[in-house]
Scaffold this motif. Structure first.
Motif, mmCIF file in Angstrom:
data_model
loop_
_atom_site.group_PDB
_atom_site.id
_atom_site.type_symbol
_atom_site.label_atom_id
_atom_site.label_comp_id
_atom_site.label_asym_id
_atom_site.label_seq_id
_atom_site.Cartn_x
_atom_site.Cartn_y
_atom_site.Cartn_z
ATOM 1 N N UNK A 4 0.810 -1.340 -0.070
ATOM 2 C CA UNK A 4 0.089 0.062 -0.097
ATOM 3 C C UNK A 4 1.036 1.367 -0.104
ATOM 4 N N UNK A 5 2.023 1.288 0.736
ATOM 5 C CA UNK A 5 3.039 2.281 0.779
ATOM 6 C C UNK A 5 3.563 2.572 -0.336
ATOM 7 N N UNK A 6 3.941 1.403 -1.321
ATOM 8 C CA UNK A 6 4.868 1.437 -2.377
ATOM 9 C C UNK A 6 3.667 2.106 -3.318
ATOM 10 N N UNK A 7 2.429 1.609 -3.326
ATOM 11 C CA UNK A 7 1.642 2.175 -4.276
ATOM 12 C C UNK A 7 1.187 3.637 -4.109
ATOM 13 N N UNK A 8 1.220 4.304 -2.930
ATOM 14 C CA UNK A 8 1.068 5.509 -2.761
ATOM 15 C C UNK A 8 2.110 6.323 -3.181
ATOM 16 N N UNK A 9 3.422 5.853 -2.810
ATOM 17 C CA UNK A 9 4.638 6.463 -2.993
ATOM 18 C C UNK A 9 4.507 6.510 -4.547
ATOM 19 N N UNK A 10 4.372 5.735 -5.536
ATOM 20 C CA UNK A 10 4.386 5.815 -6.812
ATOM 21 C C UNK A 10 3.400 6.688 -7.406
ATOM 22 N N UNK A 11 2.197 6.905 -6.870
ATOM 23 C CA UNK A 11 1.132 7.682 -7.305
ATOM 24 C C UNK A 11 1.598 9.224 -7.031
ATOM 25 N N UNK A 12 2.131 9.340 -5.787
ATOM 26 C CA UNK A 12 2.463 10.619 -5.736
ATOM 27 C C UNK A 12 3.813 11.289 -6.273
ATOM 28 N N UNK A 13 4.814 10.064 -6.747
ATOM 29 C CA UNK A 13 5.901 10.318 -7.645
ATOM 30 C C UNK A 13 5.259 10.764 -8.904
ATOM 31 N N UNK A 14 4.444 10.077 -9.303
ATOM 32 C CA UNK A 14 3.812 10.384 -10.737
ATOM 33 C C UNK A 14 3.069 11.910 -11.145
ATOM 34 N N UNK A 15 2.215 11.868 -9.700
ATOM 35 C CA UNK A 15 1.579 13.205 -9.567
ATOM 36 C C UNK A 15 2.706 14.484 -9.605
ATOM 37 N N UNK A 16 3.681 14.245 -8.964
ATOM 38 C CA UNK A 16 4.653 15.466 -8.788
ATOM 39 C C UNK A 16 5.331 15.555 -10.119
ATOM 40 N N UNK A 17 5.483 14.507 -10.726
ATOM 41 C CA UNK A 17 6.176 14.614 -12.394
ATOM 42 C C UNK A 17 5.146 15.345 -13.110
ATOM 43 N N UNK A 18 3.849 15.195 -13.102
ATOM 44 C CA UNK A 18 2.800 15.873 -13.736
ATOM 45 C C UNK A 18 2.789 17.370 -13.603
ATOM 46 N N UNK A 19 3.134 17.492 -12.200
ATOM 47 C CA UNK A 19 3.078 19.008 -11.891
ATOM 48 C C UNK A 19 4.414 19.713 -12.628
ATOM 49 N N UNK A 20 5.258 19.307 -12.368
ATOM 50 C CA UNK A 20 6.667 19.865 -12.834
ATOM 51 C C UNK A 20 6.631 20.012 -14.168
ATOM 52 N N UNK A 21 6.035 18.952 -15.098
ATOM 53 C CA UNK A 21 5.954 19.018 -16.261
ATOM 54 C C UNK A 21 5.176 20.109 -16.886
ATOM 55 N N UNK A 22 3.783 20.462 -16.347
ATOM 56 C CA UNK A 22 2.862 21.401 -16.553
ATOM 57 C C UNK A 22 3.169 22.708 -16.203
ATOM 58 N N UNK A 23 3.940 22.801 -14.946
ATOM 59 C CA UNK A 23 4.520 24.029 -14.771
ATOM 60 C C UNK A 23 5.576 24.718 -15.579
ATOM 61 N N UNK A 24 6.435 23.796 -16.230
ATOM 62 C CA UNK A 24 7.531 24.142 -16.902
ATOM 63 C C UNK A 24 6.846 24.609 -18.376
ATOM 64 N N UNK A 25 5.827 23.941 -19.003
ATOM 65 C CA UNK A 25 5.110 24.587 -19.827
ATOM 66 C C UNK A 25 4.559 25.906 -19.687
#
Length: 86
Positions: A4-25
């Motif tokens: 469950x913790x691995x799943x949550x960690x992967x979720x937030x890692x992907x979420x932060x990646x999306x945020x950085x990409x969109x903010x960079x755009x």
């Protein structure tokens, strides 16, 4: 670490990646088009205004609103992928 913790960690890692990409755009459009490439863009007219001026005043806001909708779609698909779409 539990599954469950691995799943949550992967979720937030992907979420932060999306945020950085969109903010960079958004940064590239607002800073790049409105300031750095202003002189080149001012050679093009849009609605009677120079395109560099338009991006500095209006374009970055429009891009930001579009990015909000893109983020919503990305997060909905991410929620479904990790099973958080309750």
């Amino acid at each position: 670490m539990s599954d469950k913790q691995k799943k949550a960690s992967a979720y937030w890692r992907e979420n932060v990646r999306y945020l950085f990409i969109l903010l960079a755009i958004w940064f590239a459009v607002s800073y790049g088009a409105g300031i750095i490439f202003k002189d080149a863009l001012n050679q093009i007219k849009m609605g009677g205004f120079e395109l560099g001026f338009w991006f500095a005043q209006q374009g970055s806001i429009y891009v930001f609103v579009v990015l909000i909708f893109v983020y919503v779609r990305l997060m909905n698909s991410l929620d479904k992928k990790y099973g958080y779409n309750e």
